[in-house]
Enzyme design. Structure first.
Site, short mmCIF file in Angstrom:
data_model
loop_
_atom_site.label_atom_id
_atom_site.label_comp_id
_atom_site.label_asym_id
_atom_site.label_seq_id
_atom_site.Cartn_x
_atom_site.Cartn_y
_atom_site.Cartn_z
N CYS A 72 1.31 -43.34 47.45
CA CYS A 72 0.71 -42.35 46.55
C CYS A 72 -0.29 -43.03 45.61
O CYS A 72 -0.33 -44.25 45.52
CB CYS A 72 1.78 -41.66 45.71
SG CYS A 72 2.86 -40.56 46.66
N HIS A 118 -0.11 -38.48 41.46
CA HIS A 118 0.88 -37.96 40.52
C HIS A 118 1.02 -38.83 39.28
O HIS A 118 0.61 -40.00 39.26
CB HIS A 118 2.24 -37.81 41.18
CG HIS A 118 2.84 -39.07 41.68
ND1 HIS A 118 3.44 -40.00 40.87
CD2 HIS A 118 2.94 -39.58 42.94
CE1 HIS A 118 3.89 -41.02 41.59
NE2 HIS A 118 3.58 -40.79 42.86
#
Length: 158
Positions: free
Chosen positions: A97, A78
């Protein structure tokens, strides 16, 4: 391919290298899974709250741009506008992430926007050289990480 030790992502299409992008992956205490993960969802903006994935109140970001889901347990690739820009390509600071530099609201001309615009649900993202284990076959579409004998034996559905 995301190389967590090199803090880079090499983006290829049909075998041709399109770009090498600086990233930040999971920190030492919260590393990113290794292995092949399939993009299952793409969100222009989403909320990420640590309570939903077992991190308590460590973070609650209401407007994460260019969020690409890689696992059912909450691993995303992201955009990140809140970290110091020096971490991209230099250190791993996330909660598991893979982060790409972005701006608040998401920018088409940022590394995160560029990658988001060139990705599709079903694309495979491979992470290597992380300090974590290989993603489990049932965590998203992780069957790519099973050897053929186990796949044929049906262990992907057990």
């Amino acid at each position: 391919m995301v190389d967590a030790a090199e803090h880079t992502m090499r983006v290829r299409r049909d075998g041709e290298l399109l770009a090498t992008v600086p990233v930040t992956a999971g920190a030492r205490k919260t590393p990113t899974y290794n292995g092949r993960m399939v993009i299952t969802e793409m969100l222009e903006v989403t909320r990420m709250n640590g309570r939903t994935v077992g991190f308590g109140g460590e973070y609650d970001i209401p407007d994460v741009p260019h969020a690409i889901r890689l696992t059912g347990s909450g691993t995303f690739l992201h955009g990140n506008y809140w970290a110091d820009t020096g971490v991209f390509g230099g250190s791993n600071v996330s909660h598991g992430c893979v982060g790409l530099r972005d701006v608040k609201g998401g920018g088409a001309d940022t590394p995160a926007g560029w990658f988001f615009d060139r990705s599709l649900v079903g694309d495979v993202v491979e992470v290597v050289n992380s300090q974590d284990r290989t993603v489990a076959p049932d965590n998203g579409l992780g069957g790519w990480n099973m050897n053929w004998t186990k796949w044929k034996a049906g262990t992907a559905v057990k």
